[in-house]
Structures are given as C-alpha cells and as structure tokens.
Motif scaffolding. Structure first.
Motif, PDB file in Angstrom:
ATOM      1  N   THR A   1      68.337 -33.799  30.499  1.00  8.17           N
ATOM      2  CA  THR A   1      67.095 -33.834  29.796  1.00  8.17           C
ATOM      3  C   THR A   1      66.168 -35.006  30.412  1.00  8.17           C
ATOM      4  O   THR A   1      64.965 -34.648  29.925  1.00  8.17           O
ATOM      5  N   GLN A   2      66.602 -35.320  31.262  1.00  9.21           N
ATOM      6  CA  GLN A   2      65.596 -36.468  31.732  1.00  9.21           C
ATOM      7  C   GLN A   2      64.912 -35.114  32.508  1.00  9.21           C
ATOM      8  O   GLN A   2      63.619 -35.808  33.253  1.00  9.21           O
ATOM      9  N   ILE A   3      64.963 -34.536  33.604  1.00 15.02           N
ATOM     10  CA  ILE A   3      64.286 -33.774  34.552  1.00 15.02           C
ATOM     11  C   ILE A   3      62.798 -33.530  33.844  1.00 15.02           C
ATOM     12  O   ILE A   3      63.027 -32.188  32.264  1.00 15.02           O
ATOM     13  N   PRO A   4      61.721 -33.301  34.525  1.00 11.30           N
ATOM     14  CA  PRO A   4      60.839 -32.880  33.618  1.00 11.30           C
ATOM     15  C   PRO A   4      60.275 -31.164  33.396  1.00 11.30           C
ATOM     16  O   PRO A   4      60.991 -30.513  34.073  1.00 11.30           O
TER      17      PRO A   4
ATOM     18  N   ARG B   1      68.982 -23.947  42.344  1.00 13.92           N
ATOM     19  CA  ARG B   1      68.077 -23.833  43.292  1.00 13.92           C
ATOM     20  C   ARG B   1      66.749 -25.339  43.079  1.00 13.92           C
ATOM     21  O   ARG B   1      66.544 -26.227  44.076  1.00 13.92           O
ATOM     22  N   VAL B   2      67.341 -25.818  41.256  1.00 11.44           N
ATOM     23  CA  VAL B   2      65.794 -27.032  41.038  1.00 11.44           C
ATOM     24  C   VAL B   2      67.111 -27.887  39.844  1.00 11.44           C
ATOM     25  O   VAL B   2      67.363 -29.232  40.757  1.00 11.44           O
ATOM     26  N   VAL B   3      67.938 -28.180  39.285  1.00 11.08           N
ATOM     27  CA  VAL B   3      68.782 -28.848  38.515  1.00 11.08           C
ATOM     28  C   VAL B   3      70.064 -28.772  39.202  1.00 11.08           C
ATOM     29  O   VAL B   3      70.564 -30.484  39.138  1.00 11.08           O
ATOM     30  N   LEU B   4      70.367 -28.156  40.069  1.00 14.91           N
ATOM     31  CA  LEU B   4      71.753 -28.760  40.662  1.00 14.91           C
ATOM     32  C   LEU B   4      71.559 -29.821  41.722  1.00 14.91           C
ATOM     33  O   LEU B   4      72.636 -30.873  41.818  1.00 14.91           O
ATOM     34  N   PRO B   5      70.318 -29.635  42.182  1.00 17.31           N
ATOM     35  CA  PRO B   5      70.202 -30.168  43.681  1.00 17.31           C
ATOM     36  C   PRO B   5      69.263 -31.677  42.726  1.00 17.31           C
ATOM     37  O   PRO B   5      69.189 -32.947  43.382  1.00 17.31           O
ATOM     38  N   LEU B   6      68.785 -31.731  41.855  1.00 17.22           N
ATOM     39  CA  LEU B   6      68.011 -33.156  40.964  1.00 17.22           C
ATOM     40  C   LEU B   6      69.596 -33.729  40.333  1.00 17.22           C
ATOM     41  O   LEU B   6      69.450 -35.002  40.250  1.00 17.22           O
TER      42      LEU B   6
END
Length: 163
Positions: free
Chosen positions: A51-54, A74-79
């Motif tokens: 939930t902290q991912i912008p 490509r975005v959520v898993l690496p972060l």
C-alpha cells in the motif's frame, strides 16, 4: 484476527482433522499447518508494504499500456523485493526453530532437525558436547539464509523511514 489466535488453540482440532484426512504424522501436514498459520502474518506484512507503493507509479505504467499482470511483474514485485525477503526470513526462521508443532504433527520418520536433537537428549544427556555440536550445526542454515537476505531485510526495515 487470525494473528491474535495462538496456534496452541488449534492443535487438538487440527490433529483430529489431519487424522481424518490421513495426513497426521506426515511432512505435508506440518507444511500445511505452517502455511495456514503463516498466512495471516504474510498478508499483514505484504499488504502494508504494497500500500506504500505510490499510485502515480502504477498509473504511469497503465498509461504506458502495461497490463495488470505486467505492472505486477515489472513494477510491484521488484519494489516488493525487500518485503518478500523479510517475509522469507521470518517464515523460514519460524518454521526452522519450531519444535512444538513438529513434536505433535510428525512421526519418527519425518522429524525435523530440532526434534531429532531433542530426542537425542536421552541418549547423549551426559555428553553435552555431542548435543551442543549438533545444535551448532543446526544453526548454520538459518545463518546462511539470514546473511543471504540481510541486504533486503535492512532495506525493508528502512523503507518506512524514508519519507
């Protein structure tokens, strides 16, 4: 809510259920038990991290034409790598060091290392040097896992303080 339920409360009902299903005393029963009682913590940890991912970052990926699966991969898993590594460390250490569940839900053919060392206490009770060397050897794998994921663990701990 499931985080507030102590796992000792579920021993008798799950032992009866596992007995009826024919998985009592098997490795699969222990894996199922640890999965069921590890999921509430995993969901809590991962949800709070994701939930902290912008949302702007996700919207930018949608504008670029990425599908939801591609955004996730490509975005959520690496972060989420630090949170996943922290969860892996916590869950591994919890299951590796858990002796109570292993004593109840395994038989002598499928004992984990902690139960095997404890069962040797009767035979080698006077020779603590044998038991302590076995306990020391059982610490090697958790140390390897922790040091392998330590960088991600520290990143996850510091992630909330960077605002």
């Amino acid at each position: 809510m499931l985080l507030a339920v102590p796992l000792q409360v579920a021993f008798i009902p799950l032992a009866r259920l596992f007995g009826e299903l024919g998985i009592f005393g098997t490795v699969f029963g222990v894996i199922l038990f640890h999965t069921a009682f590890g999921l509430p913590f995993a969901i809590f940890l991962m949800r709070n991290f994701f939930t902290q991912i912008p949302s702007e970052l996700l919207e930018a990926a949608r504008i670029d034409g990425a599908s939801e699966w591609r955004i996730f991969a490509r975005v959520v898993l690496p972060l989420g790598g630090p949170a996943i590594a922290s969860l892996a460390i916590f869950q591994f250490l919890w299951t590796w060091n858990d002796m109570l569940v292993a004593l109840i839900f395994t038989n002598s053919q499928s004992q984990p290392l902690t139960v095997a060392i404890q069962s040797q206490l009767r035979q080698f009770g006077a020779n603590l040097d044998v038991l302590s060397s076995g306990a020391f050897l059982s610490m090697i794998l958790p140390l390897v896992v922790f040091f392998a994921f330590q960088r991600y663990f520290v990143q996850a701990l510091l992630a909330g303080s960077q605002r």
